[in-house]
Scaffold this active site. Sequence first.
Site, PDB file in Angstrom:
ATOM      1  N   ASP A   1      24.682   4.701   7.953  1.00 23.62           N
ATOM      2  CA  ASP A   1      24.157   3.331   7.999  1.00 23.62           C
ATOM      3  C   ASP A   1      24.826   2.557   6.864  1.00 23.62           C
ATOM      4  OD1 ASP A   1      22.168   1.032   7.734  1.00 23.62           O
ATOM      5  OD2 ASP A   1      21.137   2.209   9.259  1.00 23.62           O
TER       6      ASP A   1
ATOM      7  N   TYR B   1      21.199 -12.212  22.008  1.00 19.36           N
ATOM      8  CA  TYR B   1      20.986 -10.759  21.989  1.00 19.36           C
ATOM      9  C   TYR B   1      21.082 -10.194  23.415  1.00 19.36           C
ATOM     10  CZ  TYR B   1      18.214  -6.411  21.355  1.00 19.36           C
ATOM     11  OH  TYR B   1      17.760  -5.127  21.336  1.00 19.36           O
TER      12      TYR B   1
HETATM   13  N1  LIG Z   1      13.375  -1.414  18.135  1.00 19.14           N
HETATM   14  C1  LIG Z   1      13.191  -1.926  19.336  1.00 19.14           C
HETATM   15  O1  LIG Z   1      12.081  -2.337  19.688  1.00 19.14           O
HETATM   16  C2  LIG Z   1      14.367  -1.972  20.290  1.00 19.14           C
HETATM   17  C3  LIG Z   1      14.112  -2.392  21.605  1.00 19.14           C
HETATM   18  C4  LIG Z   1      15.193  -2.461  22.494  1.00 19.14           C
HETATM   19  C5  LIG Z   1      16.463  -2.087  22.083  1.00 19.14           C
HETATM   20  N2  LIG Z   1      16.665  -1.698  20.785  1.00 19.14           N
HETATM   21  C6  LIG Z   1      18.023  -1.350  20.392  1.00 19.14           C
HETATM   22  O2  LIG Z   1      18.049  -0.105  19.710  1.00 19.14           O
HETATM   23  C7  LIG Z   1      19.026  -0.121  18.674  1.00 19.14           C
HETATM   24  C8  LIG Z   1      18.394   0.225  17.345  1.00 19.14           C
HETATM   25  O3  LIG Z   1      17.317  -0.649  17.113  1.00 19.14           O
HETATM   26  P1  LIG Z   1      16.437  -0.580  15.775  1.00 19.14           P
HETATM   27  O4  LIG Z   1      15.141  -1.217  16.094  1.00 19.14           O
HETATM   28  O5  LIG Z   1      16.461   0.770  15.202  1.00 19.14           O
HETATM   29  O6  LIG Z   1      17.261  -1.586  14.864  1.00 19.14           O
HETATM   30  P2  LIG Z   1      17.150  -1.780  13.273  1.00 19.14           P
HETATM   31  O7  LIG Z   1      17.549  -3.183  12.996  1.00 19.14           O
HETATM   32  O8  LIG Z   1      15.826  -1.304  12.790  1.00 19.14           O
HETATM   33  O9  LIG Z   1      18.257  -0.774  12.742  1.00 19.14           O
HETATM   34  C9  LIG Z   1      19.605  -1.033  12.841  1.00 19.14           C
HETATM   35  C10 LIG Z   1      20.305  -0.344  11.687  1.00 19.14           C
HETATM   36  O10 LIG Z   1      21.703  -0.605  11.799  1.00 19.14           O
HETATM   37  C11 LIG Z   1      22.221  -0.774  10.500  1.00 19.14           C
HETATM   38  N3  LIG Z   1      23.463  -1.541  10.561  1.00 19.14           N
HETATM   39  C12 LIG Z   1      23.623  -2.872  10.698  1.00 19.14           C
HETATM   40  N4  LIG Z   1      24.921  -3.202  10.670  1.00 19.14           N
HETATM   41  C13 LIG Z   1      25.610  -2.055  10.518  1.00 19.14           C
HETATM   42  C14 LIG Z   1      26.992  -1.740  10.405  1.00 19.14           C
HETATM   43  N5  LIG Z   1      27.926  -2.698  10.436  1.00 19.14           N
HETATM   44  N6  LIG Z   1      27.356  -0.455  10.250  1.00 19.14           N
HETATM   45  C15 LIG Z   1      26.409   0.522  10.206  1.00 19.14           C
HETATM   46  N7  LIG Z   1      25.090   0.289  10.273  1.00 19.14           N
HETATM   47  C16 LIG Z   1      24.691  -0.988  10.434  1.00 19.14           C
HETATM   48  C17 LIG Z   1      21.115  -1.503   9.738  1.00 19.14           C
HETATM   49  O11 LIG Z   1      21.257  -1.320   8.335  1.00 19.14           O
HETATM   50  C18 LIG Z   1      19.863  -0.857  10.317  1.00 19.14           C
HETATM   51  O12 LIG Z   1      19.414   0.218   9.511  1.00 19.14           O
HETATM   52  C19 LIG Z   1      19.656  -1.512  18.732  1.00 19.14           C
HETATM   53  O13 LIG Z   1      20.795  -1.486  19.551  1.00 19.14           O
HETATM   54  C20 LIG Z   1      18.593  -2.348  19.403  1.00 19.14           C
HETATM   55  O14 LIG Z   1      19.153  -3.454  20.063  1.00 19.14           O
HETATM   56  C21 LIG Z   1      15.641  -1.635  19.892  1.00 19.14           C
END
Ligand SMILES: NC(=O)c1ccc[n+]([C@@H]2O[C@H](COP(=O)([O-])OP(=O)(O)OC[C@H]3O[C@@H](n4cnc5c(N)ncnc54)[C@H](O)[C@@H]3O)[C@@H](O)[C@H]2O)c1
Length: 313
Positions: free
Chosen positions: A36, A143
């Site tokens: 991350d 998004y």
């Molecule tokens: N959480 C939900 O309710 C939900 C619902 C539908 C889809 N999703 C999808 O699931 C995936 C994960 O979601 P989440 O809720 O864990 O998101 P989150 O925002 O909690 O976590 C994303 C992580 O990615 C890291 N990150 C950002 N830019 C980065 C980079 N350039 N290189 C490496 N790491 C980087 C951030 O530091 C963060 O820890 C995403 O694709 C999101 O669209 C999530």
Amino acid sequence: MKNNKILVIGSSGQIGTDLCLSLERIYGAENIICSDLNPPKEKNQHKNFIKLDVLDNKILTRKVKEENISEIYLLAASLSALAEKNVLISWELNMNSLINVLELARKKIIKKVFWPSSIAVFGPDSPKLNTPQNTILNPSSIYGITKLAGEKLCKYYYDKFDVDVRSLRLPGLIGWRSLAGGGTTDYAVEIFYYALKNNDYTCFLSKETILPMMYMDDAIEAILKIMTTKKENIKIRTSYNISAVSFTPKELEKQIKIYFPNFNVKFKPDYRQKIADSWPDSIDDQEAKVDWGWKAKFSLEKLTSEMFKNLSN
Ligand SMILES: NC(=O)c1ccc[n+]([C@@H]2O[C@H](COP(=O)([O-])OP(=O)(O)OC[C@H]3O[C@@H](n4cnc5c(N)ncnc54)[C@H](O)[C@@H]3O)[C@@H](O)[C@H]2O)c1
């Protein structure tokens, strides 16, 4: 599993925190590389954590080769609410991260990819109730546009280059190990923290906004299941609908009041209301059930009780 290690990108986020713990338990912590931009919430949470920017393709490729990675779970993304505020940055992160990872698979450096899509691919023209797998997809959020483009890209890489990429259209997720990361359903996680601290909560969605939701354990199970299903059983190479429960903020408040009778919620919808209004009320996940045996376990009642049990611990 020396040549079969797993790389999780975005491991410090809401899903990554839970997913890494499950992968470590199943495959052994030495075989899971968590990565991350930001460190995990708890120090020494993972045996292997590296700081990695998924957009830095050179370093990503080097690390994947050095660590003998065969599977990548790509979780780094800009979520729905955050993306509306940083359109270009979100487009770059959501699209280029996926391209970088798909290219590693096209070049046969890795064998398998998990990439989550979202119910945000649906838009105001999609049917609201039991939204089917195949329907009108006109997302109105940036998004949703990145997720829809991502789905098409996954299918293209599968059809053209036989890249084994698997995907789920996740609903709003509710878990206790970490806070949500800038989405439209974040209220359904925050609200538990407020209730436990005996504070009232101001919800940024209206009380009647019904949305598809899922407890984190169900989501992790779905991710693990789709990734271990036989290749020939994965019939959908865009992204699978999956569903668990649908509820409104008012219904969640009612559940919470069973535990905290004095808890109160005020409703003050903001810009996120428009995004929520464009999403389905409920999802038809028949294909996932038939193709790889998906079934959710957590109802609203059960997830509320699990949240309080785990958060108070
Ligand atoms: N959480 C939900 O309710 C939900 C619902 C539908 C889809 N999703 C999808 O699931 C995936 C994960 O979601 P989440 O809720 O864990 O998101 P989150 O925002 O909690 O976590 C994303 C992580 O990615 C890291 N990150 C950002 N830019 C980065 C980079 N350039 N290189 C490496 N790491 C980087 C951030 O530091 C963060 O820890 C995403 O694709 C999101 O669209 C999530």
